[in-house]
Design an enzyme around this catalytic site. Structure first.
Site, PDB file in Angstrom:
ATOM      1  N   GLY A 145     -20.284  24.097   3.925  1.00  0.00           N
ATOM      2  CA  GLY A 145     -21.021  24.137   2.665  1.00  0.00           C
ATOM      3  C   GLY A 145     -22.400  23.530   2.701  1.00  0.00           C
ATOM      4  O   GLY A 145     -22.946  23.173   1.657  1.00  0.00           O
ATOM      5  N   GLY A 146     -23.015  23.367   3.894  1.00  0.00           N
ATOM      6  CA  GLY A 146     -24.369  22.835   3.952  1.00  0.00           C
ATOM      7  C   GLY A 146     -24.464  21.461   3.324  1.00  0.00           C
ATOM      8  O   GLY A 146     -23.631  20.592   3.546  1.00  0.00           O
ATOM      9  N   ARG A 193     -22.401  17.464  18.554  1.00  0.00           N
ATOM     10  CA  ARG A 193     -23.489  18.077  17.803  1.00  0.00           C
ATOM     11  C   ARG A 193     -24.521  18.666  18.768  1.00  0.00           C
ATOM     12  O   ARG A 193     -24.703  18.171  19.879  1.00  0.00           O
ATOM     13  CB  ARG A 193     -24.154  16.987  16.954  1.00  0.00           C
ATOM     14  CG  ARG A 193     -25.320  17.427  16.079  1.00  0.00           C
ATOM     15  CD  ARG A 193     -24.850  18.092  14.848  1.00  0.00           C
ATOM     16  NE  ARG A 193     -25.862  18.079  13.792  1.00  0.00           N
ATOM     17  CZ  ARG A 193     -26.036  19.063  12.931  1.00  0.00           C
ATOM     18  NH1 ARG A 193     -25.261  20.131  12.980  1.00  0.00           N
ATOM     19  NH2 ARG A 193     -26.950  18.978  11.982  1.00  0.00           N
ATOM     20  N   THR A 227     -20.745  26.858   8.129  1.00  0.00           N
ATOM     21  CA  THR A 227     -19.977  25.938   8.946  1.00  0.00           C
ATOM     22  C   THR A 227     -18.507  26.288   8.710  1.00  0.00           C
ATOM     23  O   THR A 227     -18.191  27.046   7.804  1.00  0.00           O
ATOM     24  CB  THR A 227     -20.297  24.502   8.479  1.00  0.00           C
ATOM     25  OG1 THR A 227     -21.687  24.277   8.669  1.00  0.00           O
ATOM     26  CG2 THR A 227     -19.505  23.444   9.185  1.00  0.00           C
TER      27      THR A 227
END
Length: 579
Positions: A468-469, A102, A376
């Site tokens: 998809g957040g 990340r 994403t």
């Protein structure tokens, strides 16, 4: 080889009133099939590269690395070298691990860096500027997993992506779609416009996208590995662009970046073992919490899309997102209540608080009970030996900041928006989060990415995930429910329309045709606010694999030794390729 690439998108449903499968998804074709392995990604050229690696004897980890680099070239709205992500791996011996690559907050970042003198959020600061850029982790992640668990060399795995960047590829309909919303933003940055626009005008169907600067970056990474990105010219170019445009990235940010290998979140659902993403992702914990709650109800009997099934899903989502948004954060900075959130006893406690007749009230769920983008991308891979890999990585918003560091060809993320900019203020995806996710130097922002692998009796069963957040969690969840409880094959499971609830705002969102008028009427009568979300025309692009049978009915009859793959019909450029 079995190939599925869909060029149209349609939701057509045949509603019935009997049995455990109350509907058929008429628009879904058969899943892709393979005898040995499967690669499912959101871009068909990347899928082919992954399958080629498997055919040549590479394992699923090798294929995942090659696909990660390829998507950075052929899927620029989300595939990336300038972002970061997560990888869940289940090895053929049954052991599992999780790679956290990340993005991290720069050393000069501060809790109030996006607030004006009056303490109010500055519009666009956390999404559109160089201040929005977190320290990228993708290259470090791909290289670390390759070195630890791969079987092929770096140059071999980067070469297909390098060739596509250097020679270009022809844009098909699905490749053009993301640019429809991205062109205006890309045009504002000269370095991005030079690559992704043609003489200042949008790229067209049939144009060839050539990326020489990105090819040079890939070439130096292929030659020198991770140091080329974090201690060499690439880092210097990104830092220079940041400094020239009001950002705070430094060479030290790149030099100090480290990948974290973590223990996956583990839980079970109706006899299936699940490994998924731990913090700094909220995805695995939220999915496990929701599944634990739903395990206490006869979801299969109640039926897909029924008012009762929907109500129970919504209440489980409500509690899980309340916990997610108020208690979770980077485990290097806070203690996350992992054991509690994944416990069956906590799920039982939640079931005891669910009113069987009336909608819950989100504002009554407070953190005191304890004492994320649309762009994403996710891909799923299984090899002939039974190694399974689920990868979700991201730039956050579509094309990230839509800014390219001159000379690199690398689009930069706007991942800093996933932090709590200010408690009580929604982020890009409408999530209202707490102090646990406040900005701190070197901290990773909380994510919803949920790369997930299921197994049964020691054998891999399902690989699933989606972009998809904030909806990533519920998209992945519903694919699992659709297979296990509703008997769908993997293509039907990822195609089926979805619902979503995220605690606040207190509203049940639905895709078109997800619920019948009668179901909506019943839910409204119980106090739920239900409606389509027109701001989100496309909810995610799930990529799934089912192993051992076409669907649950076939598996219960003894199944087979084949793998079945599906790319979401919403991903019009994607492909599920088996071999």
């Amino acid at each position: 080889m079995s190939i599925y690439r869909i060029k149209t998108f349609s939701f057509a449903f045949l509603m019935t009133v009997s049995g455990h499968l109350p509907f058929a998804f008429a628009a879904s074709p058969a899943p892709a099939e393979g005898d040995s392995g499967m690669v499912v990604t959101a871009q068909h050229l990347a899928s082919q590269i992954g399958v080629d690696v498997l055919r040549k004897g590479g394992n699923a980890i090798d294929a995942a690395v090659a696909v990660g680099y390829a998507l950075a070239v052929v899927y620029p709205s989300a595939g990336n070298l300038g972002g970061g992500g997560f990888m869940t791996i289940r090895f053929k011996d049954g052991k599992s691990t999780f790679l956290d690559f990340r993005e991290r907050a720069p050393l000069a970042s501060a809790k109030t860096m996006y607030l004006d003198k009056d303490g109010n959020p500055i519009s666009g600061a956390s999404t559109e500027t160089y201040l929005a850029v977190g320290v990228p982790g993708t290259v470090a992640g791909l290289e670390e997993v390759r070195e630890k668990y791969g079987s092929r060399g770096r140059e071999e795995l980067i070469e297909p992506a390098l060739k596509l960047a250097r020679e270009g590829f022809t844009l098909e309909a699905g490749d053009i779609l993301p640019f429809a919303e991205g062109n205006e933003r890309l045009a504002r940055d000269p370095a991005a416009a030079k690559i992704f626009l043609k003489d200042g005008k949008p790229l067209s169907l049939g144009d060839r996208l050539v990326q020489p600067d990105l090819a040079r970056s890939l070439s130096v990474i292929a030659e020198k590995g991770t140091p080329a990105f974090y201690r060499g010219e690439i880092a210097d170019l990104i830092v220079r662009a940041s400094n020239e445009n009001g950002g705070i990235l430094t060479r030290a940010d790149f030099e100090q970046y480290k990948v974290s290998e973590r223990e996956p979140v583990r839980c079970s659902y109706r006899g299936y073992d699940i490994v998924s993403s731990p913090p700094p992702s909220s995805g695995g914990l939220a999915i496990c919490e929701i599944l634990n709650v739903l395990e206490g109800y006869p979801i299969a009997y109640l039926g897909y899309g029924s008012a009762e099934t929907t109500r129970l899903m919504v209440e489980a989502m409500r509690h899980a997102y309340a916990d997610r948004n108020t208690t979770l954060g980077d485990p290097d900075f806070i203690d996350n209540p992992v054991e509690k959130l994944t416990s069956k006893s906590y799920a039982e406690e939640i079931r005891g608080r669910i009113d069987p007749y009336r909608a819950g009230v989100s504002e009554k769920l407070k953190p005191a009970e304890f004492g994320e983008s649309t762009e994403t991308t996710h891909y799923s891979i299984v090899d002939k030996d039974g190694n399974a890999v689920a990868v979700t990585y991201t730039l956050n918003g579509s094309f990230g900041t839509a800014r390219v560091a001159e000379g690199t060809g690398i689009l930069l993320n706007n991942e800093m928006d996933d932090f709590t900019i200010k408690p009580g203020v929604a982020n890009l995806y409408g999530l209202i989060q707490g102090e646990a996710n406040a900005i701190e130097p070197r901290k990773a922002p909380l994510s919803s990415m949920s790369p997930t692998i299921l197994s049964k009796d020691g054998k891999p069963f399902m690989v699933i995930g989606s972009p998809g957040g904030s909806r990533i969690i519920t998209i992945t969840l519903q694919a699992i429910l659709n297979v296990i409880d509703h008997g769908m094959d993997i293509q039907e499971a990822v195609d089926a329309p979805r619902i979503h609830h995220q605690w606040l705002p207190d509203r049940v969102y639905m895709e078109a045709n997800a619920l019948s008028p009668d179901t909506i009427r019943l839910l409204t009568g119980m106090g739920y606010t239900v409606g389509e979300d027109h701001a989100w025309p496309v909810w995610g692009k799930a990529a799934g694999i089912l192993i051992g049978g076409r669907d649950m009915a076939a598996i219960k009859k003894g199944g087979d030794h084949r793998v079945y793959g599906a790319i979401d019909s919403r991903a019009v450029s994607g492909a599920a390729l088996g071999y």
